[in-house]
Design a protein around this motif. Sequence first.
Motif, PDB file in Angstrom:
ATOM      1  N   GLU A  84       0.854  -1.196   0.000  1.00 14.97           N
ATOM      2  CA  GLU A  84       0.000   0.000   0.000  1.00 14.97           C
ATOM      3  C   GLU A  84       0.877   1.228   0.000  1.00 14.97           C
ATOM      4  O   GLU A  84       2.071   1.160   0.314  1.00 14.97           O
ATOM      5  CB  GLU A  84      -0.936   0.019   1.202  1.00 14.97           C
ATOM      6  CG  GLU A  84      -0.232   0.082   2.543  1.00 14.97           C
ATOM      7  CD  GLU A  84      -1.203   0.118   3.709  1.00 14.97           C
ATOM      8  OE1 GLU A  84      -0.876   0.768   4.710  1.00 14.97           O
ATOM      9  OE2 GLU A  84      -2.272  -0.500   3.622  1.00 14.97           O
ATOM     10  N   LYS A  99      -5.473  -0.443  -5.479  1.00 13.74           N
ATOM     11  CA  LYS A  99      -4.449  -1.229  -4.773  1.00 13.74           C
ATOM     12  C   LYS A  99      -3.759  -2.196  -5.721  1.00 13.74           C
ATOM     13  O   LYS A  99      -2.531  -2.364  -5.676  1.00 13.74           O
ATOM     14  CB  LYS A  99      -5.084  -1.972  -3.606  1.00 13.74           C
ATOM     15  CG  LYS A  99      -5.507  -1.072  -2.461  1.00 13.74           C
ATOM     16  CD  LYS A  99      -6.112  -1.877  -1.321  1.00 13.74           C
ATOM     17  CE  LYS A  99      -6.492  -0.959  -0.163  1.00 13.74           C
ATOM     18  NZ  LYS A  99      -7.078  -1.703   0.976  1.00 13.74           N
ATOM     19  N   ALA A 133      -4.142  -7.857   2.097  1.00 15.79           N
ATOM     20  CA  ALA A 133      -3.879  -7.505   0.700  1.00 15.79           C
ATOM     21  C   ALA A 133      -3.513  -8.720  -0.138  1.00 15.79           C
ATOM     22  O   ALA A 133      -3.023  -8.563  -1.264  1.00 15.79           O
ATOM     23  CB  ALA A 133      -2.753  -6.475   0.636  1.00 15.79           C
ATOM     24  N   HIS A 136      -5.257  -8.756  -3.566  1.00 18.21           N
ATOM     25  CA  HIS A 136      -4.756  -7.676  -4.411  1.00 18.21           C
ATOM     26  C   HIS A 136      -3.372  -8.038  -4.955  1.00 18.21           C
ATOM     27  O   HIS A 136      -3.072  -7.803  -6.142  1.00 18.21           O
ATOM     28  CB  HIS A 136      -4.666  -6.374  -3.618  1.00 18.21           C
ATOM     29  CG  HIS A 136      -5.982  -5.941  -3.050  1.00 18.21           C
ATOM     30  ND1 HIS A 136      -6.105  -5.436  -1.767  1.00 18.21           N
ATOM     31  CD2 HIS A 136      -7.231  -5.955  -3.563  1.00 18.21           C
ATOM     32  CE1 HIS A 136      -7.374  -5.140  -1.537  1.00 18.21           C
ATOM     33  NE2 HIS A 136      -8.071  -5.452  -2.611  1.00 18.21           N
TER      34      HIS A 136
END
Length: 623
Positions: A84, A99, A133, A136
């Motif tokens: 991030e 992201k 995450a 992502h």
Amino acid sequence: MPAKLAIVYLSPHINFQSTIDAVLRHAGKTKIVATMTAGELCSDGHDPRASLYCDASAPWDNVVIQIFSPELIDDLSIHAVPLEQESGSRSRAATSDEKVAQISAHLSRVTVPFVITARDTFAFTLIDGLAKAENHFAEAIYKSERFPCTFIGGSSAGKLDFRTTCVFDGRQTLRNHAVIAFVKLSSNFAFSIFKTQNFVNTRKSFIIAEADTQSRTARSVIDRKTTNAVNILDVLCNLMSCGKERIRQALEGHTFALSIEGELYIRSISDIDLDQGTVSFYADVSVGDELFLLQGTDFNRTTRSDLQNFLRGKPEPVGAILNDCILRRLNNARHLHELDGMWPMPVAGFSSFGEFLGINMNQTLTATVFFRLDDDHVFRDEFIEYFPINYGRFCQYFLRSRLNQQKILNDIRKNLIDRLVDFIQRTAQVSTELEQIVRQTEGTLATMGDVRNELENRMTSLASDDHKGVLEKEFQNVIRMTEELFSIVSIIEKISLQTNILSLNASVEAARVGQHGRGFAVIANEIRTLAHNTRESVTRSQKSLSGVKSSIGVLGTHIEQSEKKLATAQTDYGEISNRISNMFSSFEQINEVMHSVEEMSNQQAMLIRNVEQDILRLKKIEQ
């Protein structure tokens, strides 16, 4: 020759940086990657009584170091990838697409100094377990189309308060990062991927309709019959045949998973909020994901059976990297010892906050298992040989997820169009009714105008000053005429008395004359009778006139009161007249409003016709 790679697994109860510094002082040229754990796994593969799961029931200070010789590893490339943007560089939270784009930008700068081939190269991956995450990161990997190898590893862990975790890339301790070690094996070694879960698919499922990827929370799912979104708790209660107050107990021994071509990728429930009607997960969930309900199986029997089937027909294993979900350790704490001595080679690993094999998952044990090959041996492995298909399935998952999201949007749009059509039809009917109401209002207003004029005329007539005092004047005339009648009766009474006296005198004179006055006596007698009758008539007239006078007095009182009431009525009638005038002014305003409504209705009817035409075009396109 020094070892090519050392993976360090550290307890969350010791100082991470100080321990890494100590390891580095002894590492020499050996490259180091490290992760904080929620427990460690370690076995030399020779002692069947040695525990696979290191004790983590109380604060512990374990440090497990897994060392890989240069004989096994031909080349190695380690990279850190931010997950991030730095704090303060963005005023709002980034969307999922943003992201993925950010991580893709960082991956575009990763350069691996050797050729990556799926058969001899894998990417050992450690991802910050609190960054949420993993999905992502995975989507960015496949979008980059630069790393055609298996990504396997886990999410860094820590204490179960979920407050801190970290990883190490050989240079610095990192948070909100992923560390990727691209490992290329020597030609006389091969690897394969082992995966086990003690669950079976019940084939019961639902599709996520509303989810927050940041909090990994789902609120609603798709009703397959109506394609409407319904609350996820209602669906769970229906699946488990229980009420909301018992849903947590009913789900014990169960979990949920994605199914990608039959392979299960578990999404474990972390929390159920009955008040908010939401369900949170330890792994990523997205709109369009179809989650299947899984039923737990025997932990020991399933794990041992899966490993035996995996090793069957393969050459001698020489080692393995284990990634085991902390939930497996916690949920099967009484059975962990049953896996002691199961692995026939040295293994090490950690209890993670989630496993990563192509995409992330929970409640799974994954392992990268290494095999030594003879000079003439051709290694056959289904996972490696079908890697392009598996890689395509992982890529397809994200594409299918987007398509499912689009399908849900299309279903919602279709439902919206259907509702809009129904609304248009109802609105058209309302428009017709409004036109009728306008016409009825105009007729009613005309009728009320006639009533208004009639009321005003009557009130003007009743409350006019020209009639005020008429009764009083006529009453005074009656009194005056009654008094005149009394005067006349008094005169008649006097005449009667005088006549009576006259008759008496005549009688006396007739008696004195004698025989010659007999005729006069008769006359005198008649006069006396007339006087008597007259006096009786006068008496009766006086009584009647007294009664009339008394009645006139009462009548006078009533007339006086009536005059007062008429005066009050005149004032009231004036107020009523004003209110009626105001009322009719309001009716006129209503009439103006109704005409405006009619105009708006006409405009709406035109818009409705345009919308109907657009809907017909959409339906033709969908056909």
